[in-house]
Design a protein around this motif. Structure first.
Motif, PDB file in Angstrom:
ATOM      1  N   PHE A  11       0.734  -1.183  -0.053  1.00 52.27           N
ATOM      2  CA  PHE A  11      -0.043  -0.022   0.096  1.00 52.27           C
ATOM      3  C   PHE A  11       0.765   1.234  -0.010  1.00 52.27           C
ATOM      4  O   PHE A  11       2.014   1.184   0.535  1.00 52.27           O
ATOM      5  N   GLY A  12       0.399   2.116  -0.440  1.00 52.73           N
ATOM      6  CA  GLY A  12       1.034   3.666  -0.437  1.00 52.73           C
ATOM      7  C   GLY A  12       0.187   4.671  -1.039  1.00 52.73           C
ATOM      8  O   GLY A  12      -0.964   4.519  -1.487  1.00 52.73           O
ATOM      9  N   LEU A  13       0.686   5.960  -0.819  1.00 53.74           N
ATOM     10  CA  LEU A  13      -0.012   7.059  -1.312  1.00 53.74           C
ATOM     11  C   LEU A  13       0.158   7.561  -2.529  1.00 53.74           C
ATOM     12  O   LEU A  13      -0.273   8.770  -2.945  1.00 53.74           O
ATOM     13  N   THR A  14       0.985   7.082  -3.154  1.00 48.50           N
ATOM     14  CA  THR A  14       1.401   7.531  -4.534  1.00 48.50           C
ATOM     15  C   THR A  14       1.436   6.320  -5.473  1.00 48.50           C
ATOM     16  O   THR A  14       1.227   5.130  -5.116  1.00 48.50           O
ATOM     17  N   GLY A  15       1.404   6.471  -6.926  1.00 46.69           N
ATOM     18  CA  GLY A  15       1.254   5.624  -7.832  1.00 46.69           C
ATOM     19  C   GLY A  15      -0.173   5.288  -8.058  1.00 46.69           C
ATOM     20  O   GLY A  15      -0.561   4.149  -8.712  1.00 46.69           O
ATOM     21  N   TRP A  16      -1.288   6.139  -7.840  1.00 44.43           N
ATOM     22  CA  TRP A  16      -2.506   5.748  -7.936  1.00 44.43           C
ATOM     23  C   TRP A  16      -2.992   6.334  -9.441  1.00 44.43           C
ATOM     24  O   TRP A  16      -2.505   7.313  -9.871  1.00 44.43           O
ATOM     25  N   SER A  17      -3.886   5.481 -10.017  1.00 35.95           N
ATOM     26  CA  SER A  17      -4.462   5.997 -11.503  1.00 35.95           C
ATOM     27  C   SER A  17      -5.487   7.271 -11.122  1.00 35.95           C
ATOM     28  O   SER A  17      -5.923   7.417  -9.977  1.00 35.95           O
ATOM     29  N   ALA A  18      -5.685   7.988 -12.163  1.00 34.19           N
ATOM     30  CA  ALA A  18      -6.540   9.163 -12.024  1.00 34.19           C
ATOM     31  C   ALA A  18      -8.088   8.858 -11.316  1.00 34.19           C
ATOM     32  O   ALA A  18      -8.480   9.411 -10.588  1.00 34.19           O
ATOM     33  N   ASP A  19      -8.747   7.496 -12.060  1.00 32.87           N
ATOM     34  CA  ASP A  19      -9.651   7.230 -11.563  1.00 32.87           C
ATOM     35  C   ASP A  19      -9.912   6.901 -10.005  1.00 32.87           C
ATOM     36  O   ASP A  19     -10.823   6.984  -9.299  1.00 32.87           O
ATOM     37  N   ARG A  20      -8.567   6.074  -9.678  1.00 31.55           N
ATOM     38  CA  ARG A  20      -8.693   5.820  -8.350  1.00 31.55           C
ATOM     39  C   ARG A  20      -8.411   6.951  -7.420  1.00 31.55           C
ATOM     40  O   ARG A  20      -8.934   6.901  -6.209  1.00 31.55           O
ATOM     41  N   LEU A  21      -7.713   7.968  -7.908  1.00 30.64           N
ATOM     42  CA  LEU A  21      -7.670   9.052  -6.969  1.00 30.64           C
ATOM     43  C   LEU A  21      -8.902   9.860  -6.578  1.00 30.64           C
ATOM     44  O   LEU A  21      -9.148  10.158  -5.481  1.00 30.64           O
ATOM     45  N   VAL A  22      -9.759   9.897  -7.435  1.00 31.26           N
ATOM     46  CA  VAL A  22     -11.004  10.388  -7.379  1.00 31.26           C
ATOM     47  C   VAL A  22     -11.946   9.627  -6.348  1.00 31.26           C
ATOM     48  O   VAL A  22     -12.883  10.009  -5.629  1.00 31.26           O
ATOM     49  N   ASP A  23     -11.844   8.191  -6.582  1.00 36.16           N
ATOM     50  CA  ASP A  23     -12.638   7.420  -5.599  1.00 36.16           C
ATOM     51  C   ASP A  23     -11.730   6.085  -5.475  1.00 36.16           C
ATOM     52  O   ASP A  23     -11.819   5.118  -5.812  1.00 36.16           O
ATOM     53  N   PRO A  24     -11.082   6.473  -4.325  1.00 37.55           N
ATOM     54  CA  PRO A  24     -10.215   5.531  -3.592  1.00 37.55           C
ATOM     55  C   PRO A  24     -10.839   4.388  -2.889  1.00 37.55           C
ATOM     56  O   PRO A  24     -10.123   3.595  -2.408  1.00 37.55           O
TER      57      PRO A  24
END
Length: 438
Positions: A11-24
Motif C-alpha cells: 500500500f502507498g499514497l503514490t502511484g494511483w491512477s486518476a480514476d482511483r484518486l477520485v474514488d479510492p
C-alpha cells in the motif's frame, strides 16, 4: 497475503491512477479486507521501521486517541531536525497546532479555543450567511451570462477563505492572494510533492510570503488591536508569557490553510455526491436548514482529508502487527469511515445516519474548527443547493449538468480543484432563490 489468499501490492499514497484518486474507496476495501494494518518497508532505508498504513476504524481510533502515537518524528526516532533547504516552510509547519504535542499544544490551543467555541460560531452565522449570499449572487450571474460556472473558483474556495479572513481580521480584498499562497503551501504534501518535484519550492516561497504578511499584520495589531483572532494572539499570555512571532504567524497560516481547503473540498464533493443522488438532493431541499446528521454524513462519506500521520513513541502493537518505536503510522480516515464493521452499508449515503466518524479527528487533536466547519457547510451548502436549483439543478432531469471535474494528485487533501457546471441555454431555469435560500 490477504484473507482470501491473494497477494496485494504494498500500500502507498503514490502511484494511483486518476480514476482511483477520485474514488479510492474500492482500493481501501480490498486492503482493509486483507488486514486493518499494512506495514510497508522503505526500500531506500531497509534498516528503518516500516510505515504502517491503518485502514480499520477501530485501529484508526486507537492511533488518533492514544498519546503513544505522537506528531514528532524527531521525538519518535530520538533525532534532531535535519535541515532540508526549506526553512520557511519547516518553521511554519513544525509550529502548526496540529503538529504539536503537549505541553506546547495545550498552551497554544488554550488561546485559539476562545475564537472557536460554539457560542462564537453562533454569533458568526449571519456574517457567514452574508458572505455566502454575496458569492452566490455572483455565481448565478456568471452562470446565466456565460452558461458555465466553476463551482470551486466561484464559491467553494472563496467562501471559507472569506470566513476565516473575517475571523483573523484580514482585509477581504486580500483573499485571492491569500488563497493562492494557501494552495501553494499545500503543494508540500507528500503525494503532491512526489508527483511534482517543483511543488516543494513553490510551497516554501509561499511560506515566506505568508510569514512576511502575518508578521506585518501582527505588528499592526499590537499597536491597534481589534476584535479579531490576530489581535487575540498578539495580546494573549498563556502560562504567563506571550506567544512569540513564530507561534503567532504559524497559527495564522495554519488556520488560513486548514480552514480553507477542507471546507472547499467538502462543499465541492457534497455537490457531486448529491447530484448523483437526486432523492438525497430533494430531501435536503425540503428541510428549512440542512440537519447536523446530514452534514456529518457528507463529511463521513467522502472526507476532505483522507490521511493523517503519527509516529510511534514506543514499541506498540496495532491490529496484530508489532509497531516499533520510530515507525511512521498513516491513519486512513477515508478507509475508517467506510469500515463495514463500524458503519452498516458504508458506501451508501444516508443523510440520517448516526455514528461517530473520524473526519474531524479524535483526542487532543480533534479539529479545532469543527464547529465552524459544520456551520459553514450547513449554511453554505443550503444556500448553494438553492442557487443551483434556481439554475435548473445539476441532476439528470435538470438543466444544469456537471461538465468537468479535475482532482489534483493528492490522497491527503482530497477534493476537486475544478468543478464546472454547464447550463443548457435551450432550457428555462427556475426563479432565483430568495434571501432565505428557498
Amino acid at each position: 497475503m490477504n484473507r482470501t489468499g491473494a497477494t496485494l501490492p504494498p500500500f502507498g499514497l503514490t502511484g494511483w491512477s486518476a480514476d482511483r484518486l477520485v474514488d479510492p474507496y474500492p482500493v481501501y476495501h480490498r486492503y482493509r479486507a486483507a488486514s486493518p494494518v499494512h506495514p510497508v518497508p522503505d526500500p531506500t532505508a531497509p534498516d528503518a521501521p516500516p510505515t504502517h498504513y491503518v485502514l480499520g476504524h477501530a485501529e484508526v481510533v486507537r492511533v488518533l486517541g492514544d498519546p503513544a502515537y505522537g506528531r514528532s518524528a524527531h521525538r519518535a526516532r530520538g533525532t534532531g531536525p535535519a535541515p532540508d533547504g526549506r526553512s520557511a516552510l519547516r518553521d511554519l509547519v513544525e509550529n502548526w497546532l496540529v503538529f504539536l504535542d503537549p505541553p506546547r499544544h495545550t498552551r497554544l490551543r488554550s488561546v485559539v479555543n476562545r475564537e472557536f467555541t460554539p457560542a462564537v460560531v453562533t454569533d458568526l452565522r449571519e456574517r457567514i450567511r452574508a458572505i455566502a449570499t454575496d458569492l452566490l449572487r455572483d455565481l448565478t450571474a456568471t452562470a446565466r451570462r456565460e452558461g458555465v460556472v466553476d463551482l470551486v473558483e466561484e464559491f467553494a474556495a472563496p467562501f471559507p477563505i472569506l470566513v476565516i479572513s473575517a475571523l483573523l481580521g484580514v482585509p477581504s480584498e486580500d483573499w485571492p492572494w491569500l488563497r493562492d499562497r494557501a494552495v501553494d503551501v499545500q503543494q508540500a504534501s507528500s503525494s503532491r510533492a512526489a508527483h511534482d518535484p517543483a511543488a516543494p519550492r513553490r510551497a516554501d516561497a509561499a511560506a515566506r510570503e505568508l510569514t512576511a504578511y502575518f508578521l506585518d499584520l501582527a505588528a499592526h495589531r499590537r499597536t491597534e488591536p481589534g476584535p479579531d483572532l490576530v489581535s487575540l494572539l498578539v495580546t494573549a499570555r498563556p502560562g504567563g508569557r506571550s506567544l512569540n512571532d513564530t507561534e503567532t504567524v504559524a497559527t495564522c497560516v495554519h488556520l488560513m490553510t486548514a480552514g480553507h481547503e477542507t471546507t472547499t473540498n467538502t462543499l465541492a464533493k457534497s455537490v457531486l455526491a448529491l447530484a448523483a443522488r437526486p432523492e438525497s438532493w430533494a430531501a435536503l431541499r425540503r428541510t428549512p436548514r440542512i440537519p447536523p446528521s446530514a452534514v456529518d454524513e457528507l463529511v463521513r462519506f467522502d472526507p476532505p482529508v483522507q490521511a493523517v500521520t503519527r509516529w510511534a513513541y514506543r514499541d506498540l502493537t496495532l491490529g496484530g502487527h508489532p509497531v516499533p518505536r520510530g515507525s511512521k503510522v498513516v491513519a486512513l480516515l477515508g478507509a475508517a469511515n467506510r469500515d463495514p464493521a463500524r458503519f452498516p452499508e458504508p458506501d451508501a449515503l444516508r443523510l440520517d445516519r448516526r455514528g461517530r466518524h473520524v473526519s474531524f479527528g479524535l483526542g487532543i487533536h480533534y479539529c479545532l474548527g469543527a464547529a465552524l466547519a459544520r456551520t459553514e457547510i450547513e449554511i453554505g451548502l443550503g444556500l448553494l443547493l438553492a442557487a443551483l436549483d434556481g439554475l435548473g439543478g445539476p441532476r439528470p432531469s435538470g438543466t444544469l449538468a456537471v461538465d468537468e471535474v479535475t482532482y489534483p494528485y493528492d490522497l491527503v487533501f482530497h477534493g476537486p480543484s475544478r468543478l464546472t457546471l454547464r447550463l443548457d441555454p435551450a432550457a428555462t431555469p427556475g426563479p432565483a432563490p430568495g434571501p432565505d435560500g428557498r
